[in-house]
Design a protein around this motif. Structure first.
Motif, PDB file in Angstrom:
ATOM      1  N   ALA A 148      47.243  54.467  97.244  1.00  0.00           N
ATOM      2  CA  ALA A 148      46.777  54.130  95.889  1.00  0.00           C
ATOM      3  C   ALA A 148      47.742  54.681  94.843  1.00  0.00           C
ATOM      4  O   ALA A 148      48.141  53.959  93.912  1.00  0.00           O
ATOM      5  N   ASP A 149      48.134  55.939  94.984  1.00  0.00           N
ATOM      6  CA  ASP A 149      49.064  56.545  94.025  1.00  0.00           C
ATOM      7  C   ASP A 149      50.420  55.838  94.036  1.00  0.00           C
ATOM      8  O   ASP A 149      51.013  55.588  92.985  1.00  0.00           O
ATOM      9  N   ILE A 150      50.900  55.527  95.219  1.00  0.00           N
ATOM     10  CA  ILE A 150      52.215  54.881  95.351  1.00  0.00           C
ATOM     11  C   ILE A 150      52.183  53.483  94.737  1.00  0.00           C
ATOM     12  O   ILE A 150      53.092  53.103  93.986  1.00  0.00           O
ATOM     13  N   HIS A 151      51.149  52.718  95.025  1.00  0.00           N
ATOM     14  CA  HIS A 151      51.063  51.361  94.466  1.00  0.00           C
ATOM     15  C   HIS A 151      50.868  51.401  92.953  1.00  0.00           C
ATOM     16  O   HIS A 151      51.383  50.527  92.244  1.00  0.00           O
ATOM     17  N   ASN A 152      50.160  52.390  92.443  1.00  0.00           N
ATOM     18  CA  ASN A 152      50.058  52.544  90.985  1.00  0.00           C
ATOM     19  C   ASN A 152      51.438  52.782  90.374  1.00  0.00           C
ATOM     20  O   ASN A 152      51.782  52.207  89.339  1.00  0.00           O
ATOM     21  N   PHE A 153      52.223  53.640  91.025  1.00  0.00           N
ATOM     22  CA  PHE A 153      53.581  53.880  90.527  1.00  0.00           C
ATOM     23  C   PHE A 153      54.407  52.591  90.593  1.00  0.00           C
ATOM     24  O   PHE A 153      55.138  52.263  89.645  1.00  0.00           O
ATOM     25  N   LEU A 159      56.341  46.743  86.116  1.00  0.00           N
ATOM     26  CA  LEU A 159      55.987  46.393  84.739  1.00  0.00           C
ATOM     27  C   LEU A 159      57.152  46.751  83.813  1.00  0.00           C
ATOM     28  O   LEU A 159      57.546  45.958  82.947  1.00  0.00           O
ATOM     29  N   ASP A 160      57.729  47.929  84.024  1.00  0.00           N
ATOM     30  CA  ASP A 160      58.879  48.369  83.238  1.00  0.00           C
ATOM     31  C   ASP A 160      60.072  47.442  83.449  1.00  0.00           C
ATOM     32  O   ASP A 160      60.842  47.189  82.522  1.00  0.00           O
ATOM     33  N   ALA A 161      60.204  46.921  84.670  1.00  0.00           N
ATOM     34  CA  ALA A 161      61.321  46.013  84.996  1.00  0.00           C
ATOM     35  C   ALA A 161      61.063  44.589  84.515  1.00  0.00           C
ATOM     36  O   ALA A 161      61.933  43.727  84.632  1.00  0.00           O
ATOM     37  N   GLY A 162      59.855  44.330  84.010  1.00  0.00           N
ATOM     38  CA  GLY A 162      59.527  42.988  83.518  1.00  0.00           C
ATOM     39  C   GLY A 162      59.082  42.018  84.597  1.00  0.00           C
ATOM     40  O   GLY A 162      58.940  40.821  84.346  1.00  0.00           O
ATOM     41  N   ASN A 163      58.839  42.531  85.814  1.00  0.00           N
ATOM     42  CA  ASN A 163      58.378  41.676  86.911  1.00  0.00           C
ATOM     43  C   ASN A 163      56.853  41.761  86.974  1.00  0.00           C
ATOM     44  O   ASN A 163      56.288  42.567  87.723  1.00  0.00           O
ATOM     45  N   LEU A 164      56.196  40.928  86.169  1.00  0.00           N
ATOM     46  CA  LEU A 164      54.735  40.999  86.050  1.00  0.00           C
ATOM     47  C   LEU A 164      54.019  40.614  87.338  1.00  0.00           C
ATOM     48  O   LEU A 164      52.958  41.160  87.633  1.00  0.00           O
ATOM     49  N   GLU A 165      54.595  39.712  88.093  1.00  0.00           N
ATOM     50  CA  GLU A 165      53.960  39.278  89.339  1.00  0.00           C
ATOM     51  C   GLU A 165      53.872  40.437  90.339  1.00  0.00           C
ATOM     52  O   GLU A 165      52.809  40.700  90.917  1.00  0.00           O
ATOM     53  N   LYS A 166      54.989  41.140  90.518  1.00  0.00           N
ATOM     54  CA  LYS A 166      54.984  42.294  91.438  1.00  0.00           C
ATOM     55  C   LYS A 166      54.120  43.422  90.886  1.00  0.00           C
ATOM     56  O   LYS A 166      53.426  44.105  91.633  1.00  0.00           O
ATOM     57  N   ALA A 167      54.178  43.624  89.582  1.00  0.00           N
ATOM     58  CA  ALA A 167      53.375  44.688  88.962  1.00  0.00           C
ATOM     59  C   ALA A 167      51.891  44.438  89.202  1.00  0.00           C
ATOM     60  O   ALA A 167      51.150  45.341  89.597  1.00  0.00           O
ATOM     61  N   ARG A 168      51.455  43.211  88.999  1.00  0.00           N
ATOM     62  CA  ARG A 168      50.051  42.866  89.211  1.00  0.00           C
ATOM     63  C   ARG A 168      49.656  43.030  90.679  1.00  0.00           C
ATOM     64  O   ARG A 168      48.595  43.562  91.003  1.00  0.00           O
ATOM     65  N   GLY A 171      49.258  46.607  91.455  1.00  0.00           N
ATOM     66  CA  GLY A 171      48.048  47.083  90.790  1.00  0.00           C
ATOM     67  C   GLY A 171      46.791  46.717  91.575  1.00  0.00           C
ATOM     68  O   GLY A 171      45.869  47.522  91.712  1.00  0.00           O
ATOM     69  N   GLU A 172      46.771  45.496  92.108  1.00  0.00           N
ATOM     70  CA  GLU A 172      45.623  45.046  92.911  1.00  0.00           C
ATOM     71  C   GLU A 172      45.494  45.870  94.193  1.00  0.00           C
ATOM     72  O   GLU A 172      44.390  46.252  94.590  1.00  0.00           O
ATOM     73  N   ILE A 173      46.626  46.149  94.839  1.00  0.00           N
ATOM     74  CA  ILE A 173      46.592  46.954  96.068  1.00  0.00           C
ATOM     75  C   ILE A 173      46.129  48.371  95.742  1.00  0.00           C
ATOM     76  O   ILE A 173      45.310  48.945  96.463  1.00  0.00           O
ATOM     77  N   ALA A 174      46.646  48.934  94.654  1.00  0.00           N
ATOM     78  CA  ALA A 174      46.235  50.284  94.243  1.00  0.00           C
ATOM     79  C   ALA A 174      44.730  50.329  94.023  1.00  0.00           C
ATOM     80  O   ALA A 174      44.053  51.265  94.471  1.00  0.00           O
ATOM     81  N   LYS A 175      44.213  49.323  93.350  1.00  0.00           N
ATOM     82  CA  LYS A 175      42.770  49.264  93.081  1.00  0.00           C
ATOM     83  C   LYS A 175      41.985  49.207  94.394  1.00  0.00           C
ATOM     84  O   LYS A 175      41.016  49.946  94.588  1.00  0.00           O
ATOM     85  N   GLU A 176      42.401  48.356  95.298  1.00  0.00           N
ATOM     86  CA  GLU A 176      41.700  48.208  96.587  1.00  0.00           C
ATOM     87  C   GLU A 176      41.722  49.511  97.381  1.00  0.00           C
ATOM     88  O   GLU A 176      40.716  49.927  97.941  1.00  0.00           O
ATOM     89  N   ARG A 177      42.878  50.189  97.406  1.00  0.00           N
ATOM     90  CA  ARG A 177      42.994  51.442  98.158  1.00  0.00           C
ATOM     91  C   ARG A 177      42.143  52.547  97.525  1.00  0.00           C
ATOM     92  O   ARG A 177      41.579  53.374  98.220  1.00  0.00           O
ATOM     93  N   ALA A 178      42.034  52.535  96.209  1.00  0.00           N
ATOM     94  CA  ALA A 178      41.319  53.600  95.503  1.00  0.00           C
ATOM     95  C   ALA A 178      39.812  53.381  95.477  1.00  0.00           C
ATOM     96  O   ALA A 178      39.068  54.296  95.117  1.00  0.00           O
ATOM     97  N   LYS A 191      42.763  49.995  84.566  1.00  0.00           N
ATOM     98  CA  LYS A 191      43.280  49.947  83.193  1.00  0.00           C
ATOM     99  C   LYS A 191      44.514  49.056  83.123  1.00  0.00           C
ATOM    100  O   LYS A 191      44.653  48.228  82.218  1.00  0.00           O
ATOM    101  N   MET A 192      45.403  49.204  84.091  1.00  0.00           N
ATOM    102  CA  MET A 192      46.617  48.395  84.116  1.00  0.00           C
ATOM    103  C   MET A 192      46.282  46.917  84.307  1.00  0.00           C
ATOM    104  O   MET A 192      46.820  46.054  83.618  1.00  0.00           O
ATOM    105  N   LEU A 193      45.357  46.638  85.214  1.00  0.00           N
ATOM    106  CA  LEU A 193      44.978  45.247  85.478  1.00  0.00           C
ATOM    107  C   LEU A 193      44.261  44.627  84.277  1.00  0.00           C
ATOM    108  O   LEU A 193      44.457  43.447  83.978  1.00  0.00           O
ATOM    109  N   ASP A 194      43.472  45.411  83.565  1.00  0.00           N
ATOM    110  CA  ASP A 194      42.821  44.930  82.334  1.00  0.00           C
ATOM    111  C   ASP A 194      43.848  44.546  81.289  1.00  0.00           C
ATOM    112  O   ASP A 194      43.700  43.539  80.591  1.00  0.00           O
TER     113      ASP A 194
END
Length: 199
Positions: A148-153, A159-168, A171-178, A191-194
């Motif tokens: 969860a922590d790793i996928h959040n990072f 997101l910083d790199a501008g790759n919204l598809e990978k960022a999302r 984020g979904e994997i982080a949410k599922e793991r957490a 929060k990120m997914l919102d």
């Protein structure tokens, strides 16, 4: 689970009991747990103070695992404070000692701190290398909280790199793991997914 006040009360109670028994190593673990709690809040100053106490006790009643954990927490606490030079020193010490005794359970956490450090230093390729190595170990060992922590990072990284598809996706994997009850990571992912939904 995000119940920080309740957690602190329980940890203080446990710590008082351990002091009465005059056993150093369990007290070291209690300081470590308090440092982790403070990191999750996040409270850098408190986390650093507890990590310093854990490191001191780890040296008195020597166990390599406790030293590795304390060094990792010192690095993570300094990162939260923004003291990048101190981060480098402590996470390097933690990783070196960790690998000497093959302490797999702490390696993903240490590698993630290295990734965060390199990201802050704007060494993005190196950050990605560290976090991918951390994820390999976490996936192989099924460390859900670490995943969860790793996928959040990784979501923040992309997101910083501008790759919204990978960022999302991360984020979904982080949410599922957490969703197993790791509330701080879950709240971060949600929060990120919102923010993605809003646009």
């Amino acid at each position: 689970r995000g119940k920080f006040e309740e957690s602190e009360n329980e940890l203080i109670c446990a710590h008082e009991m351990l002091k009465k028994r005059d056993e150093v190593q369990p007290q070291c673990i209690a300081w470590t747990d308090r440092s982790i709690r403070s990191l999750l809040m996040p409270n850098a100053k408190e986390s650093l103070n507890y990590a310093i106490k854990a490191r001191e006790l780890a040296e008195i009643d020597y166990t390599e695992k406790d030293i590795v954990r304390a060094e990792y927490l010192l690095g993570a606490s300094h990162l939260l404070k923004g003291d990048l030079t101190e981060v480098e020193k402590h996470v390097t010490e933690a990783l070196t000692r960790d690998r000497k005794i093959n302490l797999v359970e702490l390696e993903p956490d240490i590698l993630l701190e290295f990734a965060k450090l390199r990201f802050k230093e704007n060494h993005k390729e190196e950050a990605l290398k560290f976090v991918e190595e951390a994820l390999q170990i976490a996936d192989r060992c099924e460390y859900r909280l670490k995943q969860a922590d790793i996928h959040n990072f990784l979501a923040e990284f992309y997101l910083d790199a501008g790759n919204l598809e990978k960022a999302r996706a991360h984020g979904e994997i982080a949410k599922e793991r957490a969703e197993c009850g790791y509330k701080p990571a879950l709240e971060k992912a949600e929060k990120m997914l919102d923010e993605f939904e809003r646009g």
